[in-house]
Design a protein around this motif. Structure first.
Motif, PDB file in Angstrom:
ATOM      1  N   ALA A 195       0.840  -1.201   0.000  1.00  0.00           N
ATOM      2  CA  ALA A 195       0.000   0.000   0.000  1.00  0.00           C
ATOM      3  C   ALA A 195       0.874   1.249   0.000  1.00  0.00           C
ATOM      4  O   ALA A 195       1.895   1.300   0.686  1.00  0.00           O
ATOM      5  N   VAL A 196       0.437   2.244  -0.776  1.00  0.00           N
ATOM      6  CA  VAL A 196       1.190   3.505  -0.863  1.00  0.00           C
ATOM      7  C   VAL A 196       0.239   4.627  -0.443  1.00  0.00           C
ATOM      8  O   VAL A 196      -0.453   5.217  -1.280  1.00  0.00           O
ATOM      9  N   PRO A 197       0.148   4.890   0.867  1.00  0.00           N
ATOM     10  CA  PRO A 197      -0.853   5.839   1.350  1.00  0.00           C
ATOM     11  C   PRO A 197      -0.422   7.292   1.212  1.00  0.00           C
ATOM     12  O   PRO A 197       0.769   7.593   1.090  1.00  0.00           O
TER      13      PRO A 197
ATOM     14  N   GLY B 205       5.407   7.765  -3.260  1.00  0.00           N
ATOM     15  CA  GLY B 205       4.888   8.818  -4.133  1.00  0.00           C
ATOM     16  C   GLY B 205       3.593   9.434  -3.650  1.00  0.00           C
ATOM     17  O   GLY B 205       3.421  10.655  -3.711  1.00  0.00           O
ATOM     18  N   ASN B 206       2.658   8.624  -3.161  1.00  0.00           N
ATOM     19  CA  ASN B 206       1.372   9.181  -2.738  1.00  0.00           C
ATOM     20  C   ASN B 206       1.492   9.999  -1.454  1.00  0.00           C
ATOM     21  O   ASN B 206       0.611  10.812  -1.159  1.00  0.00           O
ATOM     22  N   ALA B 207       2.569   9.796  -0.717  1.00  0.00           N
ATOM     23  CA  ALA B 207       2.846  10.623   0.465  1.00  0.00           C
ATOM     24  C   ALA B 207       3.751  11.796   0.091  1.00  0.00           C
ATOM     25  O   ALA B 207       4.181  12.539   0.974  1.00  0.00           O
TER      26      ALA B 207
ATOM     27  N   VAL C  42      14.194   0.055  -6.055  1.00  0.00           N
ATOM     28  CA  VAL C  42      14.392   1.096  -7.069  1.00  0.00           C
ATOM     29  C   VAL C  42      13.088   1.314  -7.838  1.00  0.00           C
ATOM     30  O   VAL C  42      12.525   0.366  -8.401  1.00  0.00           O
ATOM     31  N   TYR C  43      12.628   2.545  -7.823  1.00  0.00           N
ATOM     32  CA  TYR C  43      11.366   2.908  -8.483  1.00  0.00           C
ATOM     33  C   TYR C  43      11.684   3.324  -9.924  1.00  0.00           C
ATOM     34  O   TYR C  43      12.326   4.338 -10.161  1.00  0.00           O
ATOM     35  N   ILE C  44      11.223   2.525 -10.872  1.00  0.00           N
ATOM     36  CA  ILE C  44      11.505   2.784 -12.294  1.00  0.00           C
ATOM     37  C   ILE C  44      10.225   3.218 -12.993  1.00  0.00           C
ATOM     38  O   ILE C  44       9.271   2.444 -13.094  1.00  0.00           O
TER      39      ILE C  44
ATOM     40  N   VAL D 101      12.808  -4.013  -7.460  1.00  0.00           N
ATOM     41  CA  VAL D 101      12.373  -2.934  -8.356  1.00  0.00           C
ATOM     42  C   VAL D 101      10.860  -2.769  -8.260  1.00  0.00           C
ATOM     43  O   VAL D 101      10.116  -3.760  -8.227  1.00  0.00           O
ATOM     44  N   LYS D 102      10.441  -1.517  -8.200  1.00  0.00           N
ATOM     45  CA  LYS D 102       9.016  -1.151  -8.347  1.00  0.00           C
ATOM     46  C   LYS D 102       8.890  -0.619  -9.769  1.00  0.00           C
ATOM     47  O   LYS D 102       9.409   0.451 -10.080  1.00  0.00           O
ATOM     48  N   TYR D 103       8.230  -1.369 -10.638  1.00  0.00           N
ATOM     49  CA  TYR D 103       8.259  -1.086 -12.071  1.00  0.00           C
ATOM     50  C   TYR D 103       6.958  -0.431 -12.525  1.00  0.00           C
ATOM     51  O   TYR D 103       5.869  -1.020 -12.383  1.00  0.00           O
TER      52      TYR D 103
ATOM     53  N   SER E 254       4.920  -4.777  -9.730  1.00  0.00           N
ATOM     54  CA  SER E 254       4.224  -3.816 -10.575  1.00  0.00           C
ATOM     55  C   SER E 254       3.965  -2.574  -9.730  1.00  0.00           C
ATOM     56  O   SER E 254       3.553  -2.675  -8.575  1.00  0.00           O
ATOM     57  N   GLY E 255       4.199  -1.395 -10.303  1.00  0.00           N
ATOM     58  CA  GLY E 255       4.266  -0.204  -9.449  1.00  0.00           C
ATOM     59  C   GLY E 255       3.277   0.877  -9.726  1.00  0.00           C
ATOM     60  O   GLY E 255       3.537   2.029  -9.353  1.00  0.00           O
ATOM     61  N   PHE E 256       2.133   0.567 -10.348  1.00  0.00           N
ATOM     62  CA  PHE E 256       1.195   1.662 -10.560  1.00  0.00           C
ATOM     63  C   PHE E 256      -0.271   1.259 -10.462  1.00  0.00           C
ATOM     64  O   PHE E 256      -1.090   1.601 -11.289  1.00  0.00           O
ATOM     65  N   GLY E 257      -0.579   0.579  -9.388  1.00  0.00           N
ATOM     66  CA  GLY E 257      -1.975   0.343  -9.067  1.00  0.00           C
ATOM     67  C   GLY E 257      -2.491  -1.015  -9.484  1.00  0.00           C
ATOM     68  O   GLY E 257      -1.801  -1.804 -10.132  1.00  0.00           O
ATOM     69  N   GLU E 258      -3.760  -1.275  -9.115  1.00  0.00           N
ATOM     70  CA  GLU E 258      -4.359  -2.587  -9.342  1.00  0.00           C
ATOM     71  C   GLU E 258      -4.546  -2.932 -10.819  1.00  0.00           C
ATOM     72  O   GLU E 258      -4.219  -4.063 -11.229  1.00  0.00           O
TER      73      GLU E 258
ATOM     74  N   PHE F  19       2.308  -6.205  -6.323  1.00  0.00           N
ATOM     75  CA  PHE F  19       2.045  -4.861  -6.854  1.00  0.00           C
ATOM     76  C   PHE F  19       1.885  -3.842  -5.744  1.00  0.00           C
ATOM     77  O   PHE F  19       1.562  -4.191  -4.603  1.00  0.00           O
ATOM     78  N   THR F  20       2.134  -2.595  -6.108  1.00  0.00           N
ATOM     79  CA  THR F  20       1.856  -1.463  -5.230  1.00  0.00           C
ATOM     80  C   THR F  20       0.567  -0.813  -5.699  1.00  0.00           C
ATOM     81  O   THR F  20       0.182  -0.936  -6.863  1.00  0.00           O
ATOM     82  N   ALA F  21      -0.099  -0.115  -4.777  1.00  0.00           N
ATOM     83  CA  ALA F  21      -1.344   0.526  -5.165  1.00  0.00           C
ATOM     84  C   ALA F  21      -1.696   1.647  -4.200  1.00  0.00           C
ATOM     85  O   ALA F  21      -1.197   1.692  -3.070  1.00  0.00           O
ATOM     86  N   GLY F  22      -2.560   2.534  -4.691  1.00  0.00           N
ATOM     87  CA  GLY F  22      -3.078   3.620  -3.869  1.00  0.00           C
ATOM     88  C   GLY F  22      -4.494   3.345  -3.408  1.00  0.00           C
ATOM     89  O   GLY F  22      -4.838   3.553  -2.233  1.00  0.00           O
ATOM     90  N   CYS F  23      -5.355   2.847  -4.325  1.00  0.00           N
ATOM     91  CA  CYS F  23      -6.750   2.573  -3.954  1.00  0.00           C
ATOM     92  C   CYS F  23      -6.859   1.517  -2.863  1.00  0.00           C
ATOM     93  O   CYS F  23      -7.876   1.451  -2.157  1.00  0.00           O
TER      94      CYS F  23
ATOM     95  N   LEU G  42     -10.834   8.647 -12.141  1.00  0.00           N
ATOM     96  CA  LEU G  42     -10.657  10.027 -11.684  1.00  0.00           C
ATOM     97  C   LEU G  42      -9.189  10.320 -11.386  1.00  0.00           C
ATOM     98  O   LEU G  42      -8.682  11.404 -11.694  1.00  0.00           O
ATOM     99  N   ARG G  43      -8.496   9.361 -10.787  1.00  0.00           N
ATOM    100  CA  ARG G  43      -7.067   9.560 -10.485  1.00  0.00           C
ATOM    101  C   ARG G  43      -6.286   9.762 -11.784  1.00  0.00           C
ATOM    102  O   ARG G  43      -5.437  10.636 -11.881  1.00  0.00           O
ATOM    103  N   ASN G  44      -6.581   8.937 -12.779  1.00  0.00           N
ATOM    104  CA  ASN G  44      -5.853   9.057 -14.046  1.00  0.00           C
ATOM    105  C   ASN G  44      -6.214  10.343 -14.779  1.00  0.00           C
ATOM    106  O   ASN G  44      -5.378  10.929 -15.470  1.00  0.00           O
TER     107      ASN G  44
ATOM    108  N   ASN H 243      -5.260  13.698 -11.289  1.00  0.00           N
ATOM    109  CA  ASN H 243      -3.883  13.463 -10.835  1.00  0.00           C
ATOM    110  C   ASN H 243      -3.959  12.366  -9.780  1.00  0.00           C
ATOM    111  O   ASN H 243      -4.707  12.503  -8.808  1.00  0.00           O
ATOM    112  N   GLU H 244      -3.189  11.308  -9.936  1.00  0.00           N
ATOM    113  CA  GLU H 244      -3.388  10.147  -9.063  1.00  0.00           C
ATOM    114  C   GLU H 244      -3.066  10.453  -7.608  1.00  0.00           C
ATOM    115  O   GLU H 244      -3.751   9.973  -6.689  1.00  0.00           O
ATOM    116  N   ILE H 245      -2.044  11.258  -7.364  1.00  0.00           N
ATOM    117  CA  ILE H 245      -1.635  11.527  -5.981  1.00  0.00           C
ATOM    118  C   ILE H 245      -2.630  12.471  -5.310  1.00  0.00           C
ATOM    119  O   ILE H 245      -3.094  12.228  -4.182  1.00  0.00           O
TER     120      ILE H 245
END
Ligand SMILES: N[C@@H](CC=O)C(=O)O
Length: 308
Positions: A16-18, A52-54, A138-140, A163-165, A192-196, A211-215, A251-253, A256-258
């Motif tokens: 989770a990336v809160p 990133g989301n923080a 490493v965030y790529i 790696v967070k890709y 995987s580094g950009f959501g579900e 994977f990482t995610a914000g939702c 809506l995030r896309n 702005n996702e953050i």
């Protein structure tokens, strides 16, 4: 807080990336950050990255130690908490001095930007690890950001954990850079580094570990079920579970996702996130109703899912 991890932990839970919650005066909000962390942990999420989301790129170094200590005090003993470092090599070394006295096993390196060379990046990462013993995720986000052979060497040296890709590709497109990274360090070290939604092809077609995610911050049990479905190769179930997440992701896309996630967590009623860190700013007033509706619907779906 967990103090030791292995690459298998990248697959053990959704990362989770809160957003970070602050009071109106900009100070750390223990109650609100704690509420969000407890919601995540109650929903089965045991890996939490303040990245990133923080807006971790923009945390003042002067508060870095205090904010990390407060976060560490808020998580359960078996939660893996990841801080971030960077984006520049100088800030990394100031952060290494803070991390040297603490027990975080891994930190995310937020993407560096030019001027740089790949040799220089490798040296910067090695100097950070030498200074504090904390391995790097490493965030790529851009094609060719770091050559695969350099990453392979840094993993072999223990400097890089994984790696967070998050390099965007058209649906179904070939991804030779990701293929080269997998060949160099193994898919088990890449998440995987950009959501579900993009996690579905990344895990099913390329074999990434997790994977990482914000939702996930609003719907941790649903997101955890998506990870479970992907681990069993069940594309249909993962796609079905994604449905309640999609309106907020759209809506995030689109905005702005953050910034949308920061507002959505507050508007859902889960935690008052307060002012977003500069140089970001709040979402436009005329989009708040849409974000509130999507956030509340997602939280309602999460509660229904947990109750079922
Ligand atoms: N950017 C992604 C994952 C976090 O890094 C998201 O917010 O969904």
């Amino acid at each position: 807080m967990r103090t030791t991890v292995t690459p298998a932990d990248l697959a053990a839970a959704v990362m989770a990336v809160p957003p970070l919650a602050r009071h109106a005066d900009g100070t750390f909000n223990d109650a609100a950050n704690g509420a969000l962390i407890r919601h995540l942990e109650a929903g089965g999420v045991s890996t939490i990255l303040y990245g990133g989301n923080a807006l971790a790129h923009h945390w003042p170094v002067s508060v870095y130690a205090d904010w990390l200590d407060r976060l560490e005090a808020l998580v359960e003993a078996d939660t893996w908490l990841l801080p971030s470092v960077g984006p520049d090599a100088g800030k990394m070394m100031d952060q290494a001095a803070v991390l040297a006295d603490r027990d975080f096993p891994v930190a995310l390196l937020v993407p560096m930007s030019p001027p740089l060379t790949h040799d220089g990046m490798g040296d910067a990462l090695r100097a950070f690890y030498d200074a504090c013993g904390v391995q790097l995720l490493v965030y790529i986000k851009t094609d060719g950001y770091m050559p695969a052979d350099l990453l392979g060497a840094l993993v072999a040296e223990g400097v890089v954990f994984g790696v967070k890709y998050a390099v965007p590709r058209a649906e179904g497109a070939a991804d030779p850079y990701l293929d080269a990274l997998i060949a160099a360090i193994g898919a088990e070290r890449i998440i995987s580094g950009f959501g579900e939604p993009p996690a579905v092809p990344h895990l099913l077609d390329q074999g990434l570990a997790g994977f990482t995610a914000g939702c996930v911050c609003i719907a941790p049990a649903i997101s955890t079920a998506i990870l479970a479905a992907l681990k069993t190769g069940d594309r249909a179930e993962a796609t079905r579970l994604l449905e309640p997440i999609l309106p907020l992701e759209v809506l995030r896309n689109g905005i702005n996702e953050i910034r949308v996630l920061h507002a959505a967590v507050a508007l859902s009623g889960l935690a008052q996130t307060g002012p977003i860190l500069r140089p970001s700013s709040d979402i436009p007033d005329d989009r708040r109703a849409d974000v509130a509706e999507a956030a509340r619907a997602l939280l309602a779906a999460e509660r229904a899912f947990r109750a079922a």
